[in-house]
Write an enzyme that holds these catalytic residues in place. Structure first.
Site, PDB file in Angstrom:
ATOM      1  N   HIS A   1      -2.718 -21.831 -25.240  1.00 55.74           N
ATOM      2  CA  HIS A   1      -2.529 -20.996 -24.043  1.00 55.74           C
ATOM      3  C   HIS A   1      -1.213 -21.390 -23.359  1.00 55.74           C
ATOM      4  CE1 HIS A   1      -3.553 -18.469 -20.673  1.00 55.74           C
ATOM      5  NE2 HIS A   1      -3.189 -19.447 -19.876  1.00 55.74           N
TER       6      HIS A   1
ATOM      7  N   ASP B   1      -9.905 -19.479 -21.741  1.00 61.44           N
ATOM      8  CA  ASP B   1      -8.802 -20.426 -21.558  1.00 61.44           C
ATOM      9  C   ASP B   1      -9.242 -21.703 -20.838  1.00 61.44           C
ATOM     10  OD1 ASP B   1      -7.032 -18.628 -22.804  1.00 61.44           O
ATOM     11  OD2 ASP B   1      -6.676 -17.584 -20.915  1.00 61.44           O
TER      12      ASP B   1
HETATM   13  C1  GAR Z   1       1.139 -17.041 -26.999  1.00 63.16           C
HETATM   14  O1  GAR Z   1       2.016 -17.297 -25.933  1.00 63.16           O
HETATM   15  C2  GAR Z   1      -0.229 -17.631 -26.733  1.00 63.16           C
HETATM   16  O2  GAR Z   1      -0.177 -18.858 -26.048  1.00 63.16           O
HETATM   17  C3  GAR Z   1      -0.843 -16.560 -25.861  1.00 63.16           C
HETATM   18  O3  GAR Z   1      -0.454 -15.359 -26.465  1.00 63.16           O
HETATM   19  C4  GAR Z   1       0.816 -15.543 -27.085  1.00 63.16           C
HETATM   20  C5  GAR Z   1       0.707 -15.084 -28.525  1.00 63.16           C
HETATM   21  O4  GAR Z   1       1.955 -15.126 -29.163  1.00 63.16           O
HETATM   22  N1  GAR Z   1      -2.259 -16.717 -25.777  1.00 63.16           N
HETATM   23  C6  GAR Z   1      -2.955 -16.504 -24.669  1.00 63.16           C
HETATM   24  O5  GAR Z   1      -2.466 -16.083 -23.647  1.00 63.16           O
HETATM   25  C7  GAR Z   1      -4.433 -16.816 -24.785  1.00 63.16           C
HETATM   26  N2  GAR Z   1      -5.039 -16.704 -23.508  1.00 63.16           N
HETATM   27  P1  GAR Z   1       2.058 -15.150 -30.731  1.00 63.16           P
HETATM   28  O6  GAR Z   1       1.191 -13.995 -31.237  1.00 63.16           O
HETATM   29  O7  GAR Z   1       3.507 -14.921 -31.026  1.00 63.16           O
HETATM   30  O8  GAR Z   1       1.557 -16.470 -31.203  1.00 63.16           O
END
Ligand code: GAR
Length: 217
Positions: A111, A147
């Site tokens: 997260h 989260d």
């Molecule tokens: C990342 O920043 C991850 O931490 C976030 O979504 C993005 C996905 O990027 N996750 C959350 O916010 C979970 N609550 P990615 O698909 O390029 O890995």
């Protein structure tokens, strides 16, 4: 030693998946990726998995009447792939207690905030609005609360006065790519235990220094 058979759940871009693919490409890394599941058919991460020769499945939540049906299909796919462990990497579905308990302490999430602050969506906008000078990311075990869950690793980055959501997100994302494979490695090495909802890491190295923002001028 057998490598930990790990599935990755995604919903989109898949850069954290890419970081895990990169880590697992090293044969000495203690985990291997056996399956990538996306709940969205158009997720860019599916192409990344395909390019790396990793099996993929699309389990579109829209095809199910309720969460339980979706999660039963997800659970069946994971078991069919003989997954022992799950990494959520930008997986944007809320999971029910049924699924979370089935995979308790065998499922982690990344997260983009220093949890427990700023869980949920719009993390970076909220961090900027709050005026925090240090932001970061957290790898943690999954619990039913979104989260939240025992924290395995965190990384801190400075917030710059000129930052907007995009520049801050990019800086945090780089840190995510560093800590997520590290968290998986520690777990796959069998060094991580959860006791009273806190993580203990056997032989964890002491971090060096302290991040101060603003720095001395
Ligand atoms: C990342 O920043 C991850 O931490 C976030 O979504 C993005 C996905 O990027 N996750 C959350 O916010 C979970 N609550 P990615 O698909 O390029 O890995």
């Amino acid at each position: 030693m057998a490598r930990l058979k790990t599935a990755v759940l995604i919903s989109g871009r898949g850069t954290n998946l890419q970081a895990l693919i990169g880590a697992c490409a090293d044969p000495s890394f203690p985990a291997e990726l056996c399956l990538v599941v996306s709940n969205r058919p158009d997720a860019e991460g599916l192409r990344r998995a395909g390019a790396a020769g990793i099996a993929t499945r699309v389990i579109d939540h829209k095809g199910f009447a309720d969460r339980r049906g979706f999660e039963a299909a997800l659970d069946a796919a994971l078991r069919e792939a003989r997954a022992e462990f799950i990494c959520n990497a930008g997986f944007m579905r809320v999971l029910t207690e049924w699924f979370v308990e089935r995979w308790r302490d065998r499922q982690i999430n990344i997260h983009p905030s220093l949890l427990p602050v700023f869980p949920g969506l719009d993390t970076h906008a909220r961090a900027l609005a709050a005026g925090v000078r240090i932001a970061g990311c957290t790898a943690h075990f999954v619990r039913t609360e979104v989260d939240a869950g025992p924290i395995i690793a965190q990384a801190a980055v400075p917030v710059r006065p000129t930052d907007d959501e995009e520049t801050l997100a990019a800086r945090v994302l780089e840190a995510e790519h560093r800590i997520y494979p590290r968290a998986l490695r520690l777990i796959a090495e069998g060094r991580v235990t959860v006791v009273d909802e806190r993580v203990h890491i056997e032989g964890a190295a002491e971090p060096r220094g302290v991040l101060i923002n603003p720095a001395d001028s």
